[in-house]
Design an enzyme around this catalytic site. Sequence first.
Site, PDB file in Angstrom:
ATOM      1  N   ASP A   1      22.585  18.470   4.593  1.00 19.35           N
ATOM      2  CA  ASP A   1      21.416  18.246   5.758  1.00 19.35           C
ATOM      3  C   ASP A   1      20.906  17.058   5.816  1.00 19.35           C
ATOM      4  OD1 ASP A   1      20.184  18.701   3.265  1.00 19.35           O
ATOM      5  OD2 ASP A   1      18.691  20.019   3.975  1.00 19.35           O
ATOM      6  N   ARG A   2      20.574  16.374   4.816  1.00 17.80           N
ATOM      7  CA  ARG A   2      20.149  14.922   4.632  1.00 17.80           C
ATOM      8  C   ARG A   2      21.421  14.119   5.165  1.00 17.80           C
ATOM      9  NH1 ARG A   2      17.408  13.915  -1.106  1.00 17.80           N
ATOM     10  NH2 ARG A   2      16.785  11.684  -0.029  1.00 17.80           N
TER      11      ARG A   2
ATOM     12  N   THR B   1      11.613  23.421   3.580  1.00 18.77           N
ATOM     13  CA  THR B   1      11.363  24.287   2.324  1.00 18.77           C
ATOM     14  C   THR B   1      10.721  22.857   1.351  1.00 18.77           C
ATOM     15  OG1 THR B   1      12.940  26.058   2.784  1.00 18.77           O
ATOM     16  CG2 THR B   1      11.684  25.537   0.310  1.00 18.77           C
TER      17      THR B   1
ATOM     18  N   LYS C   1      21.337  28.157  11.191  1.00 24.09           N
ATOM     19  CA  LYS C   1      21.246  27.855  12.626  1.00 24.09           C
ATOM     20  C   LYS C   1      22.769  27.379  13.124  1.00 24.09           C
ATOM     21  CE  LYS C   1      17.751  25.122  11.989  1.00 24.09           C
ATOM     22  NZ  LYS C   1      16.724  23.974  12.565  1.00 24.09           N
TER      23      LYS C   1
ATOM     24  N   ASP D   1      12.505  15.268   6.796  1.00 22.24           N
ATOM     25  CA  ASP D   1      12.736  16.529   7.104  1.00 22.24           C
ATOM     26  C   ASP D   1      11.791  17.543   6.436  1.00 22.24           C
ATOM     27  OD1 ASP D   1      13.815  18.967   7.457  1.00 22.24           O
ATOM     28  OD2 ASP D   1      15.828  18.482   7.180  1.00 22.24           O
TER      29      ASP D   1
ATOM     30  N   ASP E   1      24.395  24.703  10.736  1.00 22.81           N
ATOM     31  CA  ASP E   1      23.389  24.227   9.463  1.00 22.81           C
ATOM     32  C   ASP E   1      23.001  25.257   8.834  1.00 22.81           C
ATOM     33  OD1 ASP E   1      21.433  22.709   8.238  1.00 22.81           O
ATOM     34  OD2 ASP E   1      20.114  22.629   9.801  1.00 22.81           O
ATOM     35  N   ILE E   2      23.394  25.334   7.429  1.00 23.87           N
ATOM     36  CA  ILE E   2      23.260  26.167   6.514  1.00 23.87           C
ATOM     37  C   ILE E   2      22.014  25.647   5.564  1.00 23.87           C
ATOM     38  CG2 ILE E   2      23.915  27.870   4.634  1.00 23.87           C
ATOM     39  CD1 ILE E   2      26.676  27.791   6.351  1.00 23.87           C
ATOM     40  N   GLY E   3      20.808  26.079   5.497  1.00 23.60           N
ATOM     41  CA  GLY E   3      19.902  25.613   4.689  1.00 23.60           C
ATOM     42  C   GLY E   3      19.453  26.429   3.550  1.00 23.60           C
ATOM     43  N   ASN E   4      18.524  26.228   2.809  1.00 22.33           N
ATOM     44  CA  ASN E   4      17.924  27.083   1.772  1.00 22.33           C
ATOM     45  C   ASN E   4      17.705  28.142   2.063  1.00 22.33           C
ATOM     46  OD1 ASN E   4      18.370  25.236  -0.566  1.00 22.33           O
ATOM     47  ND2 ASN E   4      16.975  24.108   0.373  1.00 22.33           N
TER      48      ASN E   4
END
Length: 238
Positions: free
Chosen positions: A94-95, A118, A13, A115, A6-9
């Site tokens: 991610d959504r 950020t 993870k 969620d 899971d690559i977010g802003n």
Amino acid sequence: MKLLIDIGNTSAKLAVADDEIVHVERLTETWDAALSRLVNSYGITSVRISTVVNDNTEIHDFIGKSHIPSLWLSSNLPYPSVPLRNVPKGFGADRWAADVGAMSLAPQCTILVIDAGTCITYDVISAAGEFLGGAISPGVQLRLTAMHEHTARLPLIVATDETSDVLGHDTHASMLSSAINGTRFEIEGYIRHLLTVHPDLHVFITGGNELSLSADISCPITYVPHLVFIGLNALPMA
């Protein structure tokens, strides 16, 4: 075993799952080191990735060298077999994953997925799997940062786990109140409104810390810290 990414802003993870998630960690080393360690430790046979970042050269290179089957979920490459209909163009990966995770946990309900990262995202999905709409607002730290950056004298405050009274008695406490309690009131407002339209509403909250919501909210509320990973794990390979 499946490797879930899971690559977010602001961070990335990784998780390992079979029928259930058995390991979760935050990326603290190079991608090559982390992927090599987890693949060798757990006997990974497939990789599933949710990313909101376009440049993932290191992951692409690793998967290409290791020949592990992979599934990529991104706003530019929506996964066609996701059981979620009428999703708008550019919908965040991610959504996608979090919504699929919530659908797998409560398949017979109208779902609100919140969620709190950020930014705070709100997605409403019917029991039939139709995306009914959503909303996006600034997260707690983004609110605090914006107040500092767009005023002359308000300080920069870093959000912590501390609680805040509804009314502050100095600048620091007042800013925290608006960020923390304002976020809570916003979330409760969405829930209360949606309950008038969807009496079968089931709320899933992920990202950040567990929120203390008012006790009189009458619908099921489930806190799932790894909802994106649950969604990635539930997806079939293409």
